[in-house]
Design an enzyme around this catalytic site. Structure first.
Site, PDB file in Angstrom:
ATOM      1  N   ASP A 103       0.989  -1.517  -0.331  1.00  0.00           N
ATOM      2  CA  ASP A 103      -0.014   0.193  -0.158  1.00  0.00           C
ATOM      3  C   ASP A 103       0.819   1.407  -0.154  1.00  0.00           C
ATOM      4  O   ASP A 103       0.481   1.995   0.001  1.00  0.00           O
ATOM      5  CB  ASP A 103      -1.678  -0.323   1.092  1.00  0.00           C
ATOM      6  CG  ASP A 103      -1.765  -1.294   1.845  1.00  0.00           C
ATOM      7  OD1 ASP A 103      -2.255  -1.885   0.340  1.00  0.00           O
ATOM      8  OD2 ASP A 103      -2.074  -1.600   2.110  1.00  0.00           O
ATOM      9  N   HIS A 128      -4.131  -2.380  -6.204  1.00  0.00           N
ATOM     10  CA  HIS A 128      -4.040  -0.980  -6.752  1.00  0.00           C
ATOM     11  C   HIS A 128      -4.672  -0.358  -6.782  1.00  0.00           C
ATOM     12  O   HIS A 128      -5.889  -1.042  -7.053  1.00  0.00           O
ATOM     13  CB  HIS A 128      -2.885  -1.229  -7.662  1.00  0.00           C
ATOM     14  CG  HIS A 128      -1.806  -1.936  -7.452  1.00  0.00           C
ATOM     15  ND1 HIS A 128      -0.834  -1.381  -6.370  1.00  0.00           N
ATOM     16  CD2 HIS A 128      -0.966  -2.342  -8.534  1.00  0.00           C
ATOM     17  CE1 HIS A 128       0.645  -2.774  -6.913  1.00  0.00           C
ATOM     18  NE2 HIS A 128      -0.153  -3.026  -8.694  1.00  0.00           N
TER      19      HIS A 128
END
Ligand code: GDP
Length: 424
Positions: free
Chosen positions: A12, A40
């Site tokens: 992340d 993503h």
């Protein structure tokens, strides 16, 4: 030219945005590890997308998107993701799937859930995407390669053999419904039809592309600290998250990877359990979580609130070193603009001694963060395009991190959008 984009932390870090941005200048984008277990987030002219399995290049017409042999290929998920982006107006992407990629089977997802259930409070916090059972089977040599879908005789025999073994586990260990081998074979026939148009000898394709001077981007998932060897074992993922593995998971020579852009987050966040020395809690964490990322720090795949922490120089320096970073992209810096002072973890105190080197998990469990407090800049930095226009304290924060990492910070991301990036 082959370039990798990978994460230095727990995932992340904002790799999706950087890949999407650099994807514009790439001919080929390759996923080389992991599966649909992490996501993503990409924001572009078509809207906001959470991609899990497809490479970030799917939004460009000039790029070919490749799913390498190292990936856990969930075939219905692949179809779902393609259909989803196409239904939102994105032109149908060019996709190639390695004939050596292995197939994530329906029972991998079941086994993942059953095992977490069996472990109860001691569970790994798996995303239950079947990734751990998938890689276990791959290395136990009972996985199914895409190529095997096209060899009916072998397929049938293998389905029977594998089902027998899985059913013993289902019956005696988990007390769950058994697998019907005929139904499983049917499912694999369906998978064959879905994947057929994309199947390719990816390694050969990529090696030819290298010879032709094409620009290739290897897109990593998660980050160093989730690597099965170098991460916070056992709270890690099941395939290597390192750029070096890109060579194996794509089928290219390792010396072809010339540039390793390592994405580092300006503060820390993590999903799932595991060691996290600079973690913060309570209101302090809630505030950062609320302001973090794009609309809060919640998992792209699971929606789970992410654990929050201050920037960790020890973990990030290690993260960058293990990736072999040639340059660093520092992301989500804009989020920190609300703070008067920003603590940064510069060392770990373990048994009364301070270390700057990231240790093994048993030592990590005992580590207490040693903080240095840097002054905040108390300003909105979104919209700034030039490095010199950033507030002085913001530049000092970046330069402090750069010195600690020992790798040049060549990009600073100051917002979730593709164009919100400062090149140095
Ligand atoms: P990845 O797995 O590394 O691609 O990371 P994710 O996409 O899951 O998480 C990154 C989150 O931060 C996403 O919601 C992005 O839109 C967002 N993001 C990326 N870069 C920036 C940035 O510079 N500033 C802000 N505010 N958000 C960012």
């Amino acid at each position: 030219m082959v370039r990798a984009i990978v994460g230095a932390n727990w995932g992340d870090e904002g790799k999706g945005k950087i890949t999407d941005m650099l994807g514009e200048k790439s001919d080929i984008i390759v996923r080389f590890q992991g599966g649909s277990n992490a996501g993503h987030t990409i924001i572009n002219e078509y809207g906001k997308f959470a991609l899990h399995l497809l490479p970030s290049g799917v939004f460009y017409q000039h790029t070919t998107c490749v799913i390498g042999n190292g990936v856990a290929l969930n075939i219905p998920y692949l179809q779902k993701e393609i259909d989803d982006i196409v239904s939102k107006g994105v032109p149908r992407p060019k996709i190639l799937v390695s004939d050596r990629a292995q197939i994530l089977m329906p029972y991998h997802i079941d086994f993942d859930a059953y095992e977490e259930e069996r472990l109860g409070g001691k569970a790994f916090g798996s995303t239950k995407s079947g990734i751990a059972p998938f890689y276990s089977d791959k290395y136990a040599k009972i996985g199914f390669q895409v190529s095997e879908l096209f060899d009916e005789e072998t397929l049938k025999e293998k389905v029977a053999r594998v089902t027998e073994q899985k059913n013993i586990m289902l019956e005696h260990m988990y007390h769950k419904p058994l697998i019907n081998p005929n139904e499983l074979l049917e499912t694999l026939h369906e998978y064959r039809e879905i994947v057929k148009p994309y199947v390719c000898d990816v390694s050969l394709y990529l090696n030819n592309a290298i010879k032709e001077g094409k620009t290739i981007l290897l897109e990593g998932q998660l980050g160093t600290l989730k690597d099965p060897d170098f991460g916070i074992y056992p709270m890690v993922t099941s395939s290597s998250t390192l750029a070096s593995y890109g060579a194996i998971g794509a089928g290219i020579p390792c010396y072809e990877i010339k540039d390793i852009i390592t994405v580092v987050k300006a503060y820390s966040s993590a999903v799932g359990a595991g060691e996290f020395v600079s973690e913060i809690f309570g209101e302090e964490a809630d505030e950062l979580r609320k302001r973090g990322g794009d609309g809060g720090e919640f998992g792209a795949t699971t929606g789970r609130p992410r654990r929050m922490g201050w920037f960790d120089c020890v973990a990030s320096r290690y993260g960058v070193r293990m990736q072999g970073a040639t340059e660093v992209a520092l992301t989500v810096l804009d989020v920190l603009g609300y703070l008067d002072e920003i603590p940064v973890c510069v060392g770990y105190e373990i048994d009364g001694e301070v270390t700057k080197d990231f240790p093994v998990t048993a030592q990590l469990k005992k580590a207490k963060p040693v903080y240095k407090v840097l002054p905040g800049w108390k300003e909105e930095i979104r919209g700034i395009k030039e490095y010199d226009k950033l507030p002085e304290n913001c530049r000092k924060y970046i330069e402090f991190i750069e010195k600690e990492l020992g790798v040049p910070v060549t990009m600073v991301s100051n917002g979730p959008k593709r164009e919100e990036i400062i090149f140095r």
